[in-house]
Scaffold this motif. Structure first.
Motif: not given
Length: 346
Positions: A228-229, A232, A276, A279-280, A283-284
């Motif tokens: 995930e990290h 993103r 995820a 979505e992150w 949001r950001n």
């Protein structure tokens, strides 16, 4: 000097013992990012001469390094991960190298495997145009002996020194990037803002096996958090640091990579991590846009002088089996072909 720690009971004491022997080091600060394993309490009693700063929660190594940087007034600050043991003269050699390189803001140590100290794990890094860090390393130490210090395209942050007076930004690390590729963003931003990064061949630091539950070398698999990290944070690097012209010119290769990445994530059981990450980013998006405007307004060096081609910097675990290897091979060919077309126009 700053040591970043998170649940490092298994490695922090040994690192601090080695750090205490360093030549030419002023105060030593340990930034603890919300550890829950008692590692700080034990270290405080064992090393009374070291200052400890406790963060309330685990905000990631980027945020911890920012806290460490602001907590000391030394001009040159050495940063170490909690599983990295530097040679006694590592800090002196990094500082001397910065003194001889007036445009360099960052000096990276040569990182060795702790269990194989005759092999260099990291000897430099470059910025692959796909948005990832290409690491140079896995070579015998004997093969780099006598080589001069050299500018590099990005950085691996296991052991490095920053010259505060030459740092071109009011932000050290982008703490939106919780973990993974935060060092690549740091390095690429430094270069975009007109500063060099150098690797110091004779400054050695031995790297342990990494954080339990996350380290690929320790676990042998990609944890969902790592997937995930990495996804993103790569998107953040592209959206904040790449010039608009670059994004447009590279879009065929970038889109192909995104499609393969998304399909591969779902096939490998990482679909939740990919969702995820999306979505992150949604949001950001406002913060990402604000960071982009600030960075692009300060940049001094165009992308054509920062980015490079070469094989896609993906681990073998990403493309397993005949189908995975075939898809990767096709993507490699397509990306390389498009880079040859696009790089002349950057």
């Amino acid at each position: 000097m700053c040591v970043v720690n998170y649940n490092g009971a298994w490695c922090l004491p040994q690192t601090l013992s080695r750090v205490s022997e360093l030549h030419g080091v002023g105060d030593i600060v340990v930034i603890d990012s919300g550890s829950t394993d008692g590692s700080v309490a034990d270290a405080e009693s064992e090393f009374p001469g070291i200052r400890f700063i406790r963060m309330d929660e685990n905000c990631g190594p980027a945020a911890a390094r920012n806290v460490g940087f602001s907590s000391t007034n030394h001009n040159r600050v050495l940063f170490l991960d909690n599983d990295v043991e530097p040679n006694a003269d590592c800090g002196v050699r990094l500082s001397d190298a910065l003194g001889l390189s007036p445009n360099a803001a960052v000096a990276m140590a040569t990182v060795l495997y702790a269990d194989r100290p005759d092999v260099a794990q990291f000897t430099g890094a470059s910025a692959h145009f796909i948005g990832l860090l290409s690491v140079d390393g896995n070579k015998p130490v004997s093969s780099i002996e006598g080589e001069p210090n050299a500018p590099i395209g990005s950085i691996v942050s296991s052991a490095f020194m920053v010259d505060r007076s030459r740092w071109p930004d009011n932000i050290l690390f982008n703490d939106m990037l919780f973990i993974y590729l935060e060092d690549h963003e740091f390095g690429l931003r430094a270069r975009a803002l007109g500063r060099e990064i150098i690797v110091v061949r004779s400054a050695f630091a031995a790297h342990g096996r990494g954080t339990p539950g996350l380290s690929l070398r320790r676990e042998g698999i990609h944890a969902a958090a790592r997937v995930e990290h990495t996804i993103r944070n790569r998107w953040v690097i592209l959206l904040e640091l790449y010039q608009l012209r670059t994004l447009l010119l590279l879009s065929p290769a970038l889109i192909a990579f995104e499609i393969v990445q998304a399909v591969g994530a779902f096939l490998r059981g990482w679909g939740g991590a990919w969702i995820a990450a999306v979505e992150w980013l949604i949001r950001n998006s406002g913060s990402v846009r604000a960071h982009r405007q600030r960075i692009q307004g300060m940049r001094r060096v165009p992308d054509r002088d920062l980015l490079s081609g070469g094989p896609l910097p993906l681990t073998p675990q990403v493309a397993k089996g005949p189908l995975g290897r075939s898809v990767r091979a096709v993507l490699e060919v397509w990306a390389a072909a498009w880079w040859r077309v696009a790089e002349r126009w950057l």
